[in-house]
Each structure stands twice: as structure tokens, then as C-alpha cells.
Scaffold this active site. Sequence first.
Site, PDB file in Angstrom:
ATOM      1  N   HIS A  82     -73.630  38.424  48.445  1.00 18.61           N
ATOM      2  CA  HIS A  82     -74.105  39.589  47.700  1.00 18.61           C
ATOM      3  C   HIS A  82     -74.566  40.741  48.568  1.00 18.61           C
ATOM      4  O   HIS A  82     -74.975  41.769  48.038  1.00 18.61           O
ATOM      5  CB  HIS A  82     -75.273  39.201  46.792  1.00 18.61           C
ATOM      6  N   LYS A 142     -83.130  51.332  39.490  1.00 17.30           N
ATOM      7  CA  LYS A 142     -82.720  50.222  40.364  1.00 17.30           C
ATOM      8  C   LYS A 142     -83.916  49.863  41.219  1.00 17.30           C
ATOM      9  O   LYS A 142     -84.888  50.602  41.262  1.00 17.30           O
ATOM     10  CB  LYS A 142     -81.533  50.630  41.238  1.00 17.30           C
ATOM     11  N   ARG A 143     -83.857  48.734  41.922  1.00 13.59           N
ATOM     12  CA  ARG A 143     -84.954  48.417  42.808  1.00 13.59           C
ATOM     13  C   ARG A 143     -85.165  49.534  43.820  1.00 13.59           C
ATOM     14  O   ARG A 143     -84.220  50.237  44.191  1.00 13.59           O
ATOM     15  CB  ARG A 143     -84.664  47.095  43.538  1.00 13.59           C
ATOM     16  N   LYS A 168     -80.919  52.469  49.008  1.00 10.10           N
ATOM     17  CA  LYS A 168     -80.485  53.047  47.735  1.00 10.10           C
ATOM     18  C   LYS A 168     -80.803  54.545  47.661  1.00 10.10           C
ATOM     19  O   LYS A 168     -80.322  55.248  46.788  1.00 10.10           O
ATOM     20  CB  LYS A 168     -81.134  52.304  46.573  1.00 10.10           C
ATOM     21  N   THR A 180     -74.379  47.374  39.578  1.00  6.28           N
ATOM     22  CA  THR A 180     -73.956  47.133  38.193  1.00  6.28           C
ATOM     23  C   THR A 180     -74.557  48.156  37.241  1.00  6.28           C
ATOM     24  O   THR A 180     -74.013  48.381  36.164  1.00  6.28           O
ATOM     25  CB  THR A 180     -74.325  45.715  37.711  1.00  6.28           C
ATOM     26  N   LYS A 231     -73.045  49.976  33.703  1.00 13.83           N
ATOM     27  CA  LYS A 231     -73.747  50.120  32.421  1.00 13.83           C
ATOM     28  C   LYS A 231     -73.829  51.579  32.001  1.00 13.83           C
ATOM     29  O   LYS A 231     -73.630  51.930  30.837  1.00 13.83           O
ATOM     30  CB  LYS A 231     -75.178  49.573  32.535  1.00 13.83           C
TER      31      LYS A 231
HETATM   32  C1  LIG Z   1     -78.416  46.236  36.042  1.00 13.80           C
HETATM   33  C2  LIG Z   1     -79.808  46.079  36.505  1.00 13.80           C
HETATM   34  C3  LIG Z   1     -80.114  46.157  37.859  1.00 13.80           C
HETATM   35  C4  LIG Z   1     -79.087  46.453  38.925  1.00 13.80           C
HETATM   36  O1  LIG Z   1     -79.093  47.829  39.200  1.00 13.80           O
HETATM   37  P1  LIG Z   1     -78.313  48.428  40.466  1.00 13.80           P
HETATM   38  O2  LIG Z   1     -78.444  49.894  40.285  1.00 13.80           O
HETATM   39  O3  LIG Z   1     -76.900  47.978  40.359  1.00 13.80           O
HETATM   40  O4  LIG Z   1     -79.005  47.922  41.659  1.00 13.80           O
HETATM   41  C5  LIG Z   1     -81.435  46.000  38.246  1.00 13.80           C
HETATM   42  N1  LIG Z   1     -82.407  45.778  37.347  1.00 13.80           N
HETATM   43  C6  LIG Z   1     -82.147  45.713  36.031  1.00 13.80           C
HETATM   44  C7  LIG Z   1     -83.258  45.485  35.083  1.00 13.80           C
HETATM   45  C8  LIG Z   1     -80.848  45.856  35.565  1.00 13.80           C
HETATM   46  O5  LIG Z   1     -80.596  45.763  34.246  1.00 13.80           O
END
Ligand SMILES: *Cc1c(COP(=O)(O)O)cnc(C)c1O
Length: 803
Positions: free
Chosen positions: A350, A536-537, A542, A644, A648
Site C-alpha cells: 500500500h 484525507k489524513r 498529501k 480513493t 468518491k
Molecule cells: C476514502 C476515505 C479515506 C481515504 O482518502 P484518501 O484521500 O484517498 O487518502 C480516508 N478516510 C475516510 C474516512 C475515507 O472515507
Amino acid sequence: MDLSKRKFKEDFKKMLTEVYSMDISESESTEQFFTLGNLLRSYSSKNWSRTNQQYIEKQKKQAYYFSMEFLLGRMLKSNLLNLGILDTVRNGLQDFGIDLEQLITIEPDPGLGNGGLGRLAACFIDSMATSEIPAHGNGIRFKYGLFKQKFVNGYQVELPENWLQNGNVWETRKMHAAVTVRFYGKVWLEQNAAGVLEPHYSDTQDVLAVPYDSAVIGYDNSTVNTLRLWSAEIPPKDDITDYWSYIHQRNQIESISEVLYPDDSNYEGRLLRLKQEYFFVSAGIQSILRHYKKMHLHMNHLAEKVAIHINDTHPALCVPELMRLLLDEEHMDWDHAWNVTVNVMSYTNHTIMSEALEKWPIDMIRSLLPRIDQIICEIDRRFTMKMSTLFESALVERTRIVEGGNVKMAHLAIIGSHSVNGVAQLHTTILKEKVLHDFFLIYPSKFNNKTNGIAQRRWLMLANEPLRDLIQRKIGNEWETTPTELNMLKAFRDDKDTLHELAQIKQLNKERFAEYIKQTMNLEINTDAIFDVQIKRLHAYKRQLLNLLHILSLYFKIKDDPQADIQPRVFIFGAKAAPSYTYAKQIIKLINSVADLINQDRELENKLKIVFVENYGVSLAEKIIPAADVSEQISLASKEASGTSNMKLMLNGAITLATLDGANVEIRDRVGDQNIMIFGLRENEVYQYYRDGSYHSRNYYERNPVLHRILDALIDGTIPGAEAEGHSIFDSLVQYGDEYFVLRDFDSYAAVQERIDHLYRDTLKWQRMALINIAGAGIFSSDYTVQQYASQIWDVSSKVHPL
Ligand SMILES: *Cc1c(COP(=O)(O)O)cnc(C)c1O
């Protein structure tokens, strides 16, 4: 399932009486929620046992997805949707004066994951049941999920997330399926009467692993798979000699499944973490073998009936643990056991971030898991011996498992698996060419790509019902189970009515979100503004900072010229930082301080706002994503394995603003350059900088007047309340080399943001882009991803054929 409203109402009343001895008028939301939960359990129970029976009767090969994290989100609506009774139940409840939307908030959001990796596991189990793949989740039932985030004076404060406080309506404790997991002690080998070496143990600490099973209900079918989460308990004892030492021991054991480590893309070499990893691995594999034995097949055939997937390296001990059981309990010889193990195991990588690569001190493993230590060393010995005859010794040294006193978990997983996959095309290429190149030379055929995906049910059908309805009116509902059918929407790309409807839906979602922000944060936001979202985190790679520097540039633009022709924007952030990640926490504080500065400035009213939501998680994501206009996917190229949230947001009609990183590359390929906003360094340019060491961030500070002013604002008091953080962040960017090339990419980012500013003014053009993104999002359904895992890695059956 077939369920009339009348029948549902009867069932609901009956269950409320049975469980709580109440009628509806006396009951409150909590009782109503648990009643509904119990009712859903009873509705799915027949299919659950039937699914299991069928797997046994047909001797189906089954896959087990081992993951430290399952970031499920609330399950009530998802279960209603998958059972096909969402509308019936909503209407039935309405007749009783109960609002389903209110009821769902009673359910705690079980945060058993950090971010993308855990959420992927959750989307996968939903997709596996929907695709009728015989596959189950295996993980840990953490008593406390990821911490609850609060902001105090703009600083992140962490509070415990006690999600089990009122019980978990979806789980069933399976005492009869409990197994024992051994830690510590001594182990030695002795020949038995038949002359076979057998291990003997003394002074071990035994932990009882108790499984809690939840039904994983397929969408619109009769498959119900299982998510099995393990809880650590003290084994029953009938002679407690020292009560206080018993209590102490019990607490120590229970701590194994107490808390999820809050680190994302970061490795912490702590003993308790190693215990957690072995705990769920050993329990899971023991339970799989117990199940396999019911089929009365020889262990040599295990790989014909069982596939075990290692989600990142956290469950990499699957390899030596299966070896241990095959050698010690099943008395197989090494070569046969190894052959079976490699054929059973597969592994997903990952990350390429070096700080996330797990390596455990061999001494720690030796003391905690003495038998596992022996097996790992033997795997390592055989690997180096065999490879030394085939490859140069330097390569063997680089790829061996035990090196420099550490056990490299990725190496263990790769050597012990028949398949190694990356999570987006670019990521897999980087693995093959750079990060795991040595292994690619040794095992070229093990490597493959499986681009991540998302479940369109949660992220569109549930999160964005207005959009779902529009799509249904335009193209029917075949896309729900064949998501690439969303492509049909493209026929409406020049249909003004459709584009206007899309705009209206986005507007509605923005108003709903604005109302939520008004209620929860007491902040007014302009719904005519561009909703620019980065959720995101919080991690340096990032680059939330890049976003923030650009916000400051807009701030100065408007302050310099209040009449400046700038499209209003609301910047929305959601992000948790690991509690020990000081730099990430400083960035949070800085964003919050800039938010205070901007949000309180009357001159900026309706032009610029920053909304940093507290406690970002699945439930908040479901509210934010449908309201997003712009999706910020701005990691430094090569650093984000897939992402991901990009998928979304695209599915909900946001326009992606991105570097060519992770799955953004595939999104671009899908929608075309005109429908995505790409900027910044490319991956090969980043590697070129690494090779020649020619990036000097200070030059950008000194030579770029816009950047100069923004960076000075971090240290000259412009941003009240964040002086210390401002200095530290300034230094990281200007003095200490700017590890993630924020300053290098700034101009390119600002330029593309300006393009967005102009594009957004033309609603039809903008909605045309949105529509093409929605239409192109189908291939990013996790249904396809898991179907590819099923056919290409696990060799298990599935209903729908992969793309
Ligand atoms: C989809 C999702 C992530 C992943 O986000 P990235 O921008 O791809 O790092 C992290 N936290 C939650 C709650 C999510 O639904």
C-alpha cells in the site's frame, strides 16, 4: 428481499415489544434503533446460514481478507439498501412518526481504521458479498476505534472513541469458535516416538481469542458473508491463587484488542502492536484450518480451498504462522508446508513511503514469539541459500528477511506469497522499477496491479440520493450492479436540461451541507461559492500545505484589491493527524489559525471561507462529498499509492484538481485532459531531482515574490495565534529543503486554480465536466477490483465477470 410495509410495521412493533416491552409511543430513538437493527439481523439470518452451508456443501474455495483495519462507517442504511428494503422501512417508520435519517445518527460510526487502507477493506467486503465471492474479512475488534478529534484553540486534541459503549447491534459473539493464541515462553524441539521433531512449550502466556461475527450482506442477492473480528480475553481458570495478579494479567491480555494504533503510513515498532498483529493472524488462521478440516481433505490441498490475503504488511505473520501450524500441528515436512503456504498467501503493498515499512527487531520477535522466530529464520536461511546460487550476493542481502537485526515484514510477505500487487498502475510500476525492483528481478511473475476502488452503494446510492434518482431517471439502474453502465450518462453531456438538473442537485447538497455547518460550527457559508474539498489524513506528502499557501495568496489578492474579480470559495478540510506526528499537528493548527483570520474578516464575507470540520471520518465524508465542486488530490507525484477519496468525489461530480499520482493518472485517462485539472511535477521529474539533488527550495522563496510574501506571513505576525507553528513550517519549507516540493509546485498549482476560477463561471461547461466524471467513475467500483482479486489472485468464483 420481499417485504411489504404492513409486514415491516408488524415486525417492528413485535420486536419492540419482545426486546423492550414497550410500544412505539413509549420508545425513544435508542430503542427504536436497536429494534430495527435486531430486525435486520433476523431478516438476514437465514441467508447468512444458507450461504455458509452452501460454501461447505459445495466445498467452495474461500478467500480470507486479513486486515488490521476495517473502516466500516455506520451500517444501518447500508444494510437496508443491500436488503432492498430501504424505502419500505423509511415509509413504515414514517407512519410511526419516526424519521429514519434521525435514527441512523444513533449508531456509532465504528472507526476501526485510520484512512484509505481501512476504508478499502470495508468497500471490499461489501463488494465481495455483492459479487457473490466466497470471501470474508478477518481483523481485530478494537474496543476503542480511531480517536475522536476535537479542536481546542485550533489544536488537535484526541479523545477516546468508545464505540462499543451501548453495544454493537450487528455482531454475534461466537464463544464456541474461540481459539488460544500463545505468547512468550520457551520452545524446544524433541523427537517423538516416530522420530519426528515436535515442539514443546513452557511458560507461555495464553490468550483466548474470541470471535465476533457480523453479517456482510450482498446487494440485491442472497449472499451473506462474514466479517470476523477477534477480541482478546483471559482464558478461563478455575484456580485463581492470587486475585490481584489475575486482574493485572487480565488487563494486560485485554489490552491487545483495546486500541487501534492511530498512525497512518507510519510505522511504530511497539511491542503491543506486534502482539496485535500476531493475535489476529494466529486466531484467524487457526479458525480457517478448523473449518477446512470439516471437509476431510489432506492439508496438501489447502490452497485449493483457501486463499489468505495480506492487506499491507500488518498481517505478514500469516506466512510463518501457517508454516507453524502445518509443521507442528499437521506434521507436514518443510517443503510441502512451504509450497502450500506460498500458494495460499497473497499480499498487497500500500505504500512506498519508507517510514511506513514495517521492520521488527528480531529480539522482540524472539522473546514474544519464539517459535515464529525460528520459522522466520529458517525461511530466511533457505531463501538466501537458494538465491545465492542464482543472483549476486548484494541482491540477496538486500532482499533477505532478517537483516541488521530486524525482520523486514514486506520481504517476508513477498517471499511467502504467490502474488504481490500494487494498488494503482503508477504505484505498481514504481514498485517494479524502484522500490521492489530487486524482488521483481527474482519473482517477475508475482507482480501485478489491482487498482483500488470504492463501493458505489455507499458513496453514491446512499450518500447522494438526489443524484442517484437523476441517474436512474436518465439511464435506469443497471449501473447499480454493472457500474460501467454509468457511461451511458455521456449521452447527456450536451443536454442542457440534464446539466441544469445536475447543477440543482449539487446546489441542494451544498445547501444541506451548509445547514449542517451552521448547526455544528455556527459558521455561515456562501453556497454560491466553489466548494473546494481536501479530506484525507493529514500527512506532509498529501500537501495540505500547498492548498493553504494558495488560500493565503487569494487572501492577499482580495486584501490588496477588494474589488478583485475572484470567484467566491469555501475551502473545506477534514483531517486527523497521528497524535505523535508533530509536524502534521502544526499544520492543523496553522490551517485553523488562517481560518480564524479569514472567517472573521468582514471584507472577505462571502468571498473566502475555510471550514475545517472536526473529527473527519466516514460519516462526515458522506456529507461532504456530495457537496464538493473541487476534489483536491495534490500529493507529491509518486507518494500516494492510489487514493480513493479521488474516486468518491469524482463519482459525485466534483472536478479533480490533481498531480499525476496514484489513481489520478487513471482518472485522467478515463475522463481526458479537458475534464480534469492536472498540475505539478511528474513522478519521473521527482526522481530526477532525487538523483541530481538539484532542488533548492530557498531559491523559490527568494525569487518568487508571491511565495515570498505568503511565506513571510507565516512568521511576521500576519496570522495571529500560530507564531510557533508558522516558524516551524516556514523553516521546513525554506531552510530544511521542502521534502515534498511544495514551493516547486506552487506556481503550477496556483495557475490551475485560476483556471478553475474561470471555468466555474460557465455553469453548463462545468456541469458537463461533472457529468463526464460521474459517467467515467464506473470502472473505479470496488466490485470490479474484488472480481479481479477473485479471478486473478485468489482463484475463487464470482458472479460477475471482471472487466
Ligand atoms: C476514502 C476515505 C479515506 C481515504 O482518502 P484518501 O484521500 O484517498 O487518502 C480516508 N478516510 C475516510 C474516512 C475515507 O472515507
